[in-house]
Design an enzyme around this catalytic site. Structure first.
Site, PDB file in Angstrom:
ATOM      1  N   GLU A  38       0.833  -1.210   0.000  1.00 43.53           N
ATOM      2  CA  GLU A  38       0.000   0.000   0.000  1.00 43.53           C
ATOM      3  C   GLU A  38       0.864   1.256   0.000  1.00 43.53           C
ATOM      4  O   GLU A  38       0.525   2.242  -0.648  1.00 43.53           O
ATOM      5  CB  GLU A  38      -0.954   0.010   1.205  1.00 43.53           C
ATOM      6  CG  GLU A  38      -2.068  -1.027   1.116  1.00 43.53           C
ATOM      7  CD  GLU A  38      -3.012  -0.779  -0.066  1.00 43.53           C
ATOM      8  OE1 GLU A  38      -3.008   0.328  -0.624  1.00 43.53           O
ATOM      9  OE2 GLU A  38      -3.749  -1.706  -0.439  1.00 43.53           O
ATOM     10  N   TYR A 121      -6.167   5.880   5.178  1.00 41.71           N
ATOM     11  CA  TYR A 121      -6.380   4.869   4.145  1.00 41.71           C
ATOM     12  C   TYR A 121      -5.524   3.623   4.404  1.00 41.71           C
ATOM     13  O   TYR A 121      -6.027   2.495   4.386  1.00 41.71           O
ATOM     14  CB  TYR A 121      -6.048   5.437   2.751  1.00 41.71           C
ATOM     15  CG  TYR A 121      -5.925   4.338   1.735  1.00 41.71           C
ATOM     16  CD1 TYR A 121      -7.065   3.717   1.241  1.00 41.71           C
ATOM     17  CD2 TYR A 121      -4.673   3.856   1.341  1.00 41.71           C
ATOM     18  CE1 TYR A 121      -6.964   2.661   0.351  1.00 41.71           C
ATOM     19  CE2 TYR A 121      -4.562   2.801   0.456  1.00 41.71           C
ATOM     20  CZ  TYR A 121      -5.712   2.209  -0.034  1.00 41.71           C
ATOM     21  OH  TYR A 121      -5.608   1.145  -0.890  1.00 41.71           O
ATOM     22  N   ASP A 139      -9.321   5.873  -0.413  1.00 40.98           N
ATOM     23  CA  ASP A 139      -8.280   6.650  -1.092  1.00 40.98           C
ATOM     24  C   ASP A 139      -8.924   7.435  -2.243  1.00 40.98           C
ATOM     25  O   ASP A 139     -10.158   7.497  -2.345  1.00 40.98           O
ATOM     26  CB  ASP A 139      -7.151   5.732  -1.598  1.00 40.98           C
ATOM     27  CG  ASP A 139      -7.636   4.815  -2.714  1.00 40.98           C
ATOM     28  OD1 ASP A 139      -8.858   4.760  -2.973  1.00 40.98           O
ATOM     29  OD2 ASP A 139      -6.785   4.156  -3.338  1.00 40.98           O
TER      30      ASP A 139
END
Ligand code: SF4
Length: 349
Positions: A38, A121, A139
């Site tokens: 991520e 997020y 996001d």
């Protein structure tokens, strides 16, 4: 007709179960792998991340390995991905995870959120995908989907819109599959509800629930607030050679591209004579001097417009670090802003 509502959950999960992209970090969604992927995926395309992710996991397979890694090692693994504060925060967070949590990421949204470089997020993604906790992961992709589903004309950079969207998705999280719902939304944003006016509404599992589609607004949503213009800096980059070696230097301790290596540069766009004069003033004796093709690099707030010169030196004042092109490639993290000027070395190799 319902926009973001409980009605979207079942069709999204069913669509996700029917097939999605084969991404390496989805194969074994451990907290560490989800976290690293991520962070890499922020500002970077999936296809570009695949190779970086594989090399990273080979070299630094867990939190302890990352915490113990030298700066030169993790910066080199990140070379070319940009936004280097991300990798510095990964390292700082890994040390904190070892100190506070015995080397295992905590199964707690707030504790994850408190780690360096982990925002709402990323904390949501790790908590839901790796730990199965019912928290949203919102996001830019998911904000876009939400704006379209709701036919919401608020700019998606608006803080209140982001907060509202997080709260609305939080209320939808299924207790048994929160990670899959978040991933289905990410997948929808990445493959169907595409940005820049190009949603593929005909392929969308929630088209029947989408207010933006039914009002004919899908392609023009989301709205964006006007962007501030970037500052433009003109620079003259110097590729200095001494024999087979190349001169590089470390950037300052803080600020843009802090502590990475660079090809030194001068402010402004300088003529060959101005470059010779500037170097002579610092004791450099210049032999051959050739113009290189100009290049441009765009950062978040600044744009570098770079001219470049290939320079052969006759002496070696004690100022730069001189390394071989192969060592430069293998051992020194050099931001991609300078890569265009290194192609001349490849041509000579
Ligand atoms: Fe996005 Fe179109 Fe689906 Fe609406 S119908 S969510 S705009 S892809």
């Amino acid at each position: 007709m319902s926009g973001v509502s409980p009605a979207v959950v079942a069709p999204l999960l069913e669509w996700y179960d029917g097939g999605h992209r084969d991404l390496p970090w989805r194969a074994q969604p451990t907290p560490y792998r989800v976290w690293v992927s991520e962070i890499m995926l922020q500002q970077t395309r999936v296809e570009a991340v695949r190779g970086y992710f594989a090399r990273w996991m080979d070299a630094l397979p867990d939190v302890r390995a990352l915490a113990a890694a030298d700066e030169a090692v993790y910066l080199k693994l990140w070379e070319g991905l940009g936004y280097y504060s991300r990798v510095r925060n990964l390292h700082r967070a890994a040390i904190e995870v070892c100190d506070k949590y015995g080397g295992e990421l905590p199964a707690d949204y707030d504790a994850l959120r408190a780690l360096p470089g982990i925002g709402d997020y990323t904390a949501g993604a790790i908590a839901s995908i790796a730990f199965g906790l019912p928290v949203p992961a919102v996001d830019g992709n998911v904000l876009r989907v939400a704006a379209r589903l709701d036919n919401d004309l608020t700019p998606i950079t608006d803080t209140a819109f982001k907060k509202r969207t997080r709260e609305r998705f939080a209320a939808l999280m299924p207790a048994d599959r929160p990670g899959d719902l978040n991933q289905s939304l990410m997948e929808l944003g990445a493959t169907v509800c595409l940005p820049n006016g190009a949603p593929l509404c005909g392929d969308c599992p929630v088209q029947h629930l989408c207010l933006g589609y039914h009002h004919g607004n899908a392609a023009m949503l989301p709205l964006r607030a006007a962007k501030k213009a970037r500052r433009v800096e003109n620079r003259t980059v110097l590729l200095r050679r001494h024999g087979a070696l190349v001169g590089i230097q470390r950037r300052p301790q803080s600020g843009l591209l802090a502590r990475l290596w660079e090809l030194p540069s001068l402010n402004g766009h300088l003529s060959p004579d101005e470059v010779r004069d500037a170097l002579a003033a610092h004791g450099w004796q210049v032999g051959k001097l050739l113009s290189l093709r100009p290049a441009k690099h765009i950062f978040t707030h600044v744009e570098w417009r770079m001219n470049g010169y290939y320079i052969e030196l006759k002496n070696l004042p004690d100022e730069l670090t001189f390394v071989s092109p192969s060592a430069l490639r293998a051992e020194y993290a050099l931001p991609s802003a300078f890569r265009a000027f290194l192609s001349v070395l490849e041509e000579q190799a």
